[in-house]
Design an enzyme around this catalytic site. Structure first.
Site, PDB file in Angstrom:
ATOM      1  N   CYS A 191       0.820  -1.219   0.000  1.00 55.85           N
ATOM      2  CA  CYS A 191       0.000   0.000   0.000  1.00 55.85           C
ATOM      3  C   CYS A 191       0.851   1.265   0.000  1.00 55.85           C
ATOM      4  CB  CYS A 191      -0.908  -0.014   1.221  1.00 55.85           C
ATOM      5  SG  CYS A 191      -1.780   1.528   1.525  1.00 55.85           S
ATOM      6  N   TYR A 199      -5.073   6.235  -9.454  1.00 50.87           N
ATOM      7  CA  TYR A 199      -6.286   5.477  -9.179  1.00 50.87           C
ATOM      8  C   TYR A 199      -7.459   5.985 -10.019  1.00 50.87           C
ATOM      9  CZ  TYR A 199      -4.072   3.232  -5.158  1.00 50.87           C
ATOM     10  OH  TYR A 199      -3.252   2.481  -4.350  1.00 50.87           O
TER      11      TYR A 199
END
Length: 363
Positions: free
Chosen positions: A68, A199
């Protein structure tokens, strides 16, 4: 403060829309642009304990996963400031089951401090049947096993400003008072156009949304390429919080975002300033030695089945270029400001040598 200071809805959120990396829900909504949900547990751990959680060595556990980018920031800051003895760290695996991130890297599949199999359990101890995505990074109170905060943006700033009593001697000032307003502005811009920009492209639900996100991302990367033609780091001669926030996105770009998120125009490695800057930081203690490239690929390619339905994880690319020479020392340099480089990582936190081009020995 109330247990859900920032919660506004009881409806489950799109997992990818959570503030950090989430383990639940859909990632792409057909026909729609990606919209990240920016609501968190707003509770803070502070020196004066005004939210009910005082700074206290040994009380809290930082839960992360190496895959992450948002968690990678917290790993880096904890390391640069020398907070390893004050705040323990649990590392979840790069993938998850239907419910949550799991501690499958630990013996018997349980976090050795919290005694839980899934991070979800810590969220449920704070809010039973917590309805939103289970995100990392998260800081958990070991006294009751409940999540204190998952506010990834505030978290690293508080490590810099509220935990000073436990900083190592020579810890750098990552959030210098005189530059805070400019750092805050730059960080907001980075979040919306770069950190989350990849994203927006990768989870776009329409061609129009994708092309708009792609154009904005590359316009922003070009701005950064120009900015880094004038100084070694984003804010000048020294590393700051802004560099900590950009690095995790850049290091994931060529192995993941370029292909998996359809962000390719040219490799970051091929950009004179951004590529050199990335190599520079990767070779700087506390940055590259926190990066597990295999976990990064396993997470994105195996978890995001709506954009990679086979779950096949690519073998490449070859990332040894991260160790090649850079010319960033042509600029005025005071990498650590008035501080010093961090110590090597704890032996238990050294990245698997098979997952990184670096050779790192723990302490």
């Amino acid at each position: 403060m109330s247990i859900m200071d920032a919660q506004q809805s009881q409806e489950p959120a799109n997992a990818a829309g959570q503030g950090g990396e989430s383990a639940q829900g859909r990632y792409v909504e057909p026909g729609k642009a990606f919209d990240r949900d920016m609501r968190y547990f707003a509770t803070r751990i502070t020196a004066d304990g005004r939210d009910g959680y005082p700074v206290e060595a040994g009380r809290y556990r930082l839960i992360v996963l190496h895959a992450c980018p948002w968690a990678n920031r917290a790993i880096i800051v904890r390391r640069l400031l020398g907070l390893e003895d004050a705040i323990s760290m649990g590392i979840a695996g790069p993938t998850h089951d239907a419910r949550s991130w799991t501690f499958d890297l630990d013996p018997a599949g349980r976090d050795p401090v919290l005694g839980i199999e899934r991070l979800q359990e810590a969220y449920f101890r704070r809010v039973p049947d917590y309805p939103r995505g289970i995100t990392v990074p998260a800081i958990v109170d070991t006294r009751d096993g409940a999540v204190v905060t998952n506010d990834f943006q505030r978290m690293t700033l508080d490590l810099s400003t509220e935990w000073t009593a436990f900083h190592r001697e020579g810890a750098p000032d990552l959030y210098p008072q005189a530059q805070r307003a400019e750092i805050d502005d730059l960080n907001r811009w980075l979040l919306h156009h770069v950190n989350n920009g990849v994203y927006k492209a990768g989870f776009a639900g329409s061609q129009e949304a994708y092309e708009e996100a792609y154009a904005d991302l590359w316009k922003s990367l070009d701005i950064l390429e120009d900015r880094l033609s004038r100084s070694r780091y984003l804010m000048g001669p020294s590393i700051t919080e802004a560099d900590v926030r950009l690095f995790p996105t850049l290091v994931r770009f060529d192995p993941v975002y370029a292909g998996h998120f359809k962000c390719a125009r040219k490799p970051i490695a091929a950009m004179p300033n951004l590529g050199g800057y990335l190599r520079d930081l990767f070779q700087t203690p506390g940055f590259g030695d926190t990066v597990d490239l295999q976990h990064i690929k396993e997470h994105y390619y195996a978890v995001h089945r709506d954009i990679n339905p086979t779950g096949i994880v690519p073998v490449g690319p070859d990332m040894t270029s991260l160790l090649e020479a850079h010319d960033r020392d042509r600029f005025e340099t005071a990498t650590w400001g008035a501080g010093t480089a961090p110590e090597p990582p704890l032996r238990a936190e050294v990245v698997d040598p098979a997952h990184t081009p670096l050779h790192v020995t723990g302490r």
